[in-house]
Design an enzyme around this catalytic site. Sequence first.
Site, PDB file in Angstrom:
ATOM      1  CG  HIS A 225    -106.209 -63.966 -25.596  1.00  0.00           C
ATOM      2  ND1 HIS A 225    -107.507 -63.602 -25.731  1.00  0.00           N
ATOM      3  CD2 HIS A 225    -105.841 -64.473 -26.784  1.00  0.00           C
ATOM      4  CE1 HIS A 225    -107.920 -63.885 -26.947  1.00  0.00           C
ATOM      5  NE2 HIS A 225    -106.929 -64.417 -27.590  1.00  0.00           N
TER       6      HIS A 225
ATOM      7  NE  ARG B 216     -95.310 -61.274 -30.930  1.00  0.00           N
ATOM      8  CZ  ARG B 216     -94.134 -61.728 -30.503  1.00  0.00           C
ATOM      9  NH1 ARG B 216     -93.498 -61.128 -29.519  1.00  0.00           N
ATOM     10  NH2 ARG B 216     -93.594 -62.802 -31.054  1.00  0.00           N
TER      11      ARG B 216
ATOM     12  NE  ARG C  63     -97.214 -59.008 -35.483  1.00  0.00           N
ATOM     13  CZ  ARG C  63     -96.945 -60.149 -34.883  1.00  0.00           C
ATOM     14  NH1 ARG C  63     -96.072 -60.993 -35.399  1.00  0.00           N
ATOM     15  NH2 ARG C  63     -97.516 -60.462 -33.749  1.00  0.00           N
TER      16      ARG C  63
ATOM     17  CD  GLU D 157     -95.037 -64.044 -39.359  1.00  0.00           C
ATOM     18  OE1 GLU D 157     -94.881 -64.496 -38.216  1.00  0.00           O
ATOM     19  OE2 GLU D 157     -95.957 -63.283 -39.676  1.00  0.00           O
TER      20      GLU D 157
ATOM     21  CG  ASN E 106     -91.871 -67.344 -32.829  1.00  0.00           C
ATOM     22  OD1 ASN E 106     -90.716 -67.707 -32.641  1.00  0.00           O
ATOM     23  ND2 ASN E 106     -92.401 -66.297 -32.233  1.00  0.00           N
ATOM     24  CG  ASP E 107     -96.478 -67.760 -37.423  1.00  0.00           C
ATOM     25  OD1 ASP E 107     -97.175 -68.745 -37.129  1.00  0.00           O
ATOM     26  OD2 ASP E 107     -96.736 -66.610 -37.035  1.00  0.00           O
TER      27      ASP E 107
ATOM     28  NE  ARG F 247     -96.316 -69.521 -32.732  1.00  0.00           N
ATOM     29  CZ  ARG F 247     -96.251 -68.215 -33.021  1.00  0.00           C
ATOM     30  NH1 ARG F 247     -96.348 -67.811 -34.277  1.00  0.00           N
ATOM     31  NH2 ARG F 247     -96.058 -67.334 -32.084  1.00  0.00           N
TER      32      ARG F 247
ATOM     33  CB  CYS G  58     -88.520 -60.339 -35.075  1.00  0.00           C
ATOM     34  SG  CYS G  58     -89.947 -60.699 -36.103  1.00  0.00           S
TER      35      CYS G  58
HETATM   36  C1  PEP Z   1     -93.106 -65.103 -35.409  1.00  0.00           C
HETATM   37  O1  PEP Z   1     -94.005 -65.769 -35.907  1.00  0.00           O
HETATM   38  O2  PEP Z   1     -91.918 -65.464 -35.344  1.00  0.00           O
HETATM   39  C2  PEP Z   1     -93.396 -63.785 -34.806  1.00  0.00           C
HETATM   40  C3  PEP Z   1     -92.448 -62.990 -34.408  1.00  0.00           C
HETATM   41  O3  PEP Z   1     -94.693 -63.444 -34.654  1.00  0.00           O
HETATM   42  P1  PEP Z   1     -95.679 -64.077 -33.578  1.00  0.00           P
HETATM   43  O4  PEP Z   1     -94.854 -64.914 -32.652  1.00  0.00           O
HETATM   44  O5  PEP Z   1     -96.337 -62.919 -32.919  1.00  0.00           O
HETATM   45  O6  PEP Z   1     -96.586 -64.880 -34.445  1.00  0.00           O
HETATM   46 MG    MG Z   2     -95.863 -64.819 -36.483  1.00  0.00          MG
END
Ligand code: PEP
Ligand code: MG
Length: 747
Positions: free
Chosen positions: A363, A470, A506, A605, A628-629, A639, A676
Amino acid sequence: MPERTESDSRKLLRRLRDTLAVPGGGQDRLDQITHLIADSMGTEVCSIYLFRDPETLELCATEGLKKAAVHQTRMKLGEGLVGRVARFGLPVNTADAPAERGFRYMPETGEELFSSFLGLPIQRVGEKLGVLVVQSKTKRLYSEDEIYALDVVAMVLAEMTELGAFTSGDGAMRALHKQPVMIRGTSGQEGAAEGRVWLHEPRVVITNPVADDPLTEIDRIRHAVGELRVSIDDLLGAEELDKDQKQVLEAYRMFAHSRGWLRRMEEDIMRGLSAEAAVEKEQSAARSRMEQVPDAYLRERLSDLDDLSNRLLRILTGQGRDTGAEMPENPVLVARNIGPAELLDYGRKLKGVVLEEGSVGSHAAIVARALAIPLVINAARIVAEALNGDPILVDGDQGIVHLRPEETVANAFRDKIAMQAEAQKRYTSLRGLPATATCGTTVALHMNAGLMADLPSLDSSGAEGVGLFRTELQFLVRSKMPQRGELVRLYARVLDAANGKRVAFRTLDIGSDKVLPYMKPPEEPNPAMGWRAVRVGLDKPGVMRMQLQALIRAANGRALTVMFPLVTEHSEFQAARAHVLRELHREKSLGHPVPERLEVGAMLETPSLAYAPRSFFELTDFVSVGGNDLKQFFFAADRENELVRRRYDTLNLTFLAFLEQIVARCAEASTPLSFCGEDAGRPVEALALAAIGFRTLSMRPASVGPVKALLRRVSLDEARAVIDRARAAGAESARPALMEWLSSQTA
Ligand code: PEP
Ligand code: MG
């Protein structure tokens, strides 16, 4: 060696203290001390080895070994018996040293005459300072009592080393907390910062390791332990404790009431230590044990004991967390770990954050990222090494920290910061201009946010809107579930600050790396692929519905954009969307105004959603790729796992081909599409994404300038051709070709 009594110990400590009270050079003092100890303990040899650098020990004084070896004999950490004591922080006691495993013969010392060996670490709460050794000719094991007595002496030496009693002008002894230290950790948030150390939990300074009156000291420690027990009981009685917090406090209470703990400290006091030094001796021992224990649960318990010792020291010395020290200019927070709420309290006044523990997905890391503060985690020993006010450089890009840096290092670093600042100035001049490439295509650049404090960046960065808000940060930094009213106020302020620009909220993305402190996560073998995000929302819709109501009320008739994280199949999206419509209906029936325009979108994702039926792409108002996911699932590379998280390139042509399919699916159904993930903020990656057809990118505010600057300089058509050629040539990644092409563009 004669049997030792408690009063012998006290006498020795007092003599040590008197020796140190006389002004003199560091070497003189060390010589006198080795003489004193050998004399008092009845051993032929007493030697002190101190660290010359973190890997090397040096014989700094001796009574009984050859004087010529002083400052000549050195050993590596772990080498020989002395090195072993230093490495493990535990005593070595042997009647026959040469026969001992790992013994190393040092001919220049003349130690072949001595058979028995007792070595003890000189250490202070996890900080290894050196080794204290006594040796005798007779083959004998030292008694428990002798070990104990010498351990107390080693403790006093540690305190005195810490206070600089042995630092000599000739540099023979390492001056503690004076030398430059470079620590390699892990990058938690990119960026560079120069500043001064601000310890979240300042070290307690002990100026009186030796005490004359043991009974007074025993009285003090008993009182302090009593106070500690009451304070823990008070904490335990507090409302709002969840099961985990309770468990930790129960463990604290158990230690605080442990007879063994208090008894050991009282015994140390009877041998001449002050109450504070006795606490610290116990704490050092716990730290050493902690380093050796492979079992995570036991390690946790020992670290509880460590925290408890700190509390006790604060009670004894009256040095609270607030030591009255003034926060330096450009503070860089240094801590073992820190909770998200505490970090948020410091807020943007911090220039950087360095943590000894932590993980990329913790966190604190999420908050540091939201605050755009450079963060280095896993910086081993930073808490022991750093003092308040020390100069420090944080290289969040490389995950490196320079503490008390040499001027040359600091200068090179400043150049880097200056270059970044210079570039930032150039970016500011682009603020009002569109990200239009030379081929005429314009890419919309939006920013990611998660805090109210991010909103001013909308203007300063020149972002067109918030492509990803977020919402989980508000849930993460609280100790209990936020109320709907609070959320309404917050979201309304966000929309006010956005002043008509689009904000894509989101819905709560918890689970996996984001665990709410007040909601126990299920035991899952693989939480990233587990019960998270919209899955939790659909299974337990209470929170999601409350959040949707808050969003509708906050919009108060204004346009509203909502998107759901980790949508995996069409029916999930339908179900989530149905909740929005239901809440809309409900709010309307309650007389609340409904948004003038409502967009409900999905985050793509998981690879499966890319292959959803066309009806999904037609139903959703937009698709936002959470790279990212998506990337972690595409490459099956966690990740958060340092071993694999950078292993696969975003510009890998198979991944780009996959993204192109998403572009095509959205184009077919005329579904607006954006990207994003973090990659959208990396200029070369952003260029590749734009080249394959993404027309909206959302990124950290600080990335908007660099991405725009690059996009405005190049042709997306040409970049696309470069990618296609690389693919036709059978390349694995488009990066080498793109980089080569880019350098020819700027040449
Ligand atoms: C992602 O997964 O790319 C994303 C933007 O969400 P988070 O990084 O908050 O999982
Ligand atoms: Mg994500």
